[in-house]
Design an enzyme around this catalytic site. Structure first.
Site, PDB file in Angstrom:
ATOM      1  N   HIS A 188       0.919  -1.207   0.228  1.00  0.00           N
ATOM      2  CA  HIS A 188      -0.085  -0.251   0.017  1.00  0.00           C
ATOM      3  C   HIS A 188       0.748   1.223   0.036  1.00  0.00           C
ATOM      4  CE1 HIS A 188      -3.062  -2.644   2.292  1.00  0.00           C
ATOM      5  NE2 HIS A 188      -3.682  -2.273   1.075  1.00  0.00           N
ATOM      6  N   LYS A 220     -17.777  -7.955   6.529  1.00  0.00           N
ATOM      7  CA  LYS A 220     -16.450  -8.381   6.433  1.00  0.00           C
ATOM      8  C   LYS A 220     -15.964  -8.531   7.822  1.00  0.00           C
ATOM      9  CE  LYS A 220     -13.208  -7.494   2.940  1.00  0.00           C
ATOM     10  NZ  LYS A 220     -12.597  -6.271   2.161  1.00  0.00           N
ATOM     11  N   ARG A 258      -1.226  -5.723  -8.559  1.00  0.00           N
ATOM     12  CA  ARG A 258      -0.385  -6.600  -8.297  1.00  0.00           C
ATOM     13  C   ARG A 258       0.130  -7.748  -9.415  1.00  0.00           C
ATOM     14  NH1 ARG A 258      -2.460  -7.733  -2.317  1.00  0.00           N
ATOM     15  NH2 ARG A 258      -4.496  -6.980  -3.560  1.00  0.00           N
TER      16      ARG A 258
HETATM   17  P1  ADP Z   1      -9.506  -4.146  -0.407  1.00  0.00           P
HETATM   18  O1  ADP Z   1     -10.236  -4.717   0.575  1.00  0.00           O
HETATM   19  O2  ADP Z   1     -10.439  -3.201  -1.087  1.00  0.00           O
HETATM   20  O3  ADP Z   1      -8.947  -5.046  -1.328  1.00  0.00           O
HETATM   21  P2  ADP Z   1      -6.902  -3.757   0.255  1.00  0.00           P
HETATM   22  O4  ADP Z   1      -6.667  -2.883   1.718  1.00  0.00           O
HETATM   23  O5  ADP Z   1      -6.575  -5.193   0.304  1.00  0.00           O
HETATM   24  O6  ADP Z   1      -8.425  -3.534   0.187  1.00  0.00           O
HETATM   25  O7  ADP Z   1      -6.197  -3.133  -1.013  1.00  0.00           O
HETATM   26  C1  ADP Z   1      -6.410  -1.664  -1.280  1.00  0.00           C
HETATM   27  C2  ADP Z   1      -5.588  -1.254  -2.605  1.00  0.00           C
HETATM   28  O8  ADP Z   1      -4.098  -1.616  -2.321  1.00  0.00           O
HETATM   29  C3  ADP Z   1      -6.019  -2.306  -3.830  1.00  0.00           C
HETATM   30  O9  ADP Z   1      -5.838  -1.275  -4.891  1.00  0.00           O
HETATM   31  C4  ADP Z   1      -4.808  -3.424  -3.978  1.00  0.00           C
HETATM   32  O10 ADP Z   1      -4.502  -3.770  -5.150  1.00  0.00           O
HETATM   33  C5  ADP Z   1      -3.609  -2.427  -3.310  1.00  0.00           C
HETATM   34  N1  ADP Z   1      -2.544  -3.067  -3.079  1.00  0.00           N
HETATM   35  C6  ADP Z   1      -2.662  -4.044  -1.767  1.00  0.00           C
HETATM   36  N2  ADP Z   1      -1.481  -4.725  -1.771  1.00  0.00           N
HETATM   37  C7  ADP Z   1      -0.588  -4.413  -2.883  1.00  0.00           C
HETATM   38  C8  ADP Z   1       0.570  -4.628  -3.286  1.00  0.00           C
HETATM   39  N3  ADP Z   1       1.366  -5.227  -2.644  1.00  0.00           N
HETATM   40  N4  ADP Z   1       0.965  -3.704  -4.484  1.00  0.00           N
HETATM   41  C9  ADP Z   1       0.276  -3.051  -5.067  1.00  0.00           C
HETATM   42  N5  ADP Z   1      -1.068  -2.770  -4.729  1.00  0.00           N
HETATM   43  C10 ADP Z   1      -1.450  -3.291  -3.533  1.00  0.00           C
END
Ligand code: ADP
Length: 151
Positions: free
Chosen positions: A17, A41, A90
């Site tokens: 993130h 969730k 990703r």
């Molecule tokens: P959600 O529950 O909406 O998936 P997340 O907190 O898991 O929320 O992810 C929020 C955003 O961060 C998403 O766009 C996700 O693709 C991005 N993201 C999470 N991990 C990574 C990573 N390792 N590299 C790039 N983007 C990431």
């Protein structure tokens, strides 16, 4: 003002993130980190904890605000006068999933989603894997920012 919303669960925030957020900074005047609250969730960290991790991580960054929201991301964007959503990609799975959400959001609101591809060495990181390692007492420190390390 170019305002972007970076929505997510951040359960917890990871270096995946932070990579996307930091690389998004030069593109926008302000980025609102928006923790979505979905009552269906189950989260590992409380909303307060997730807020605290984000706020502490970006406490020195003037262009970043941290907020929580309920309901549709596009409605939250409108309430904040944000014309952009920032998301990270990703892999091909993220692309397919995000494509449908991005297209739907655009149809509903005209709000564009800006996608950044994970920095090299970051695409293996996910909150799900971090939680799994935490539950099993493994070393997760290389996947999260300092605020989460000292949880
Ligand atoms: P959600 O529950 O909406 O998936 P997340 O907190 O898991 O929320 O992810 C929020 C955003 O961060 C998403 O766009 C996700 O693709 C991005 N993201 C999470 N991990 C990574 C990573 N390792 N590299 C790039 N983007 C990431």
């Amino acid at each position: 003002m170019r305002i972007a919303v970076f929505p997510g669960s951040f359960d917890p925030i990871t270096l995946g993130h932070t990579d996307i957020i930091e690389r998004g900074l030069p593109l926008f005047d302000k980025i609102i980190l928006a923790i979505g609250t979905n009552s269906n969730k189950k989260y590992m960290f409380s909303l307060e904890k997730r807020l605290q991790f984000l706020s502490e991580t970006f406490k020195n960054e003037e262009k970043i605000e941290v907020k929580t929201y309920k309901g549709l991301t596009v409605d939250f964007c409108k309430s904040q006068d944000a014309k952009f959503i920032l998301r990270g990609l990703r892999n091909a799975h993220d692309l397919e999933f995000e494509k449908a959400i991005g297209q739907t959001n655009f149809k509903m609101s005209g709000i564009e989603t800006i996608f950044l591809i994970s920095g090299s060495g970051k695409s293996h990181i996910s909150s799900t894997i971090v939680r799994e390692v935490m539950r099993n007492n493994g070393d997760y420190s290389f996947m999260v920012p300092p605020a989460v390390r000292k949880k």
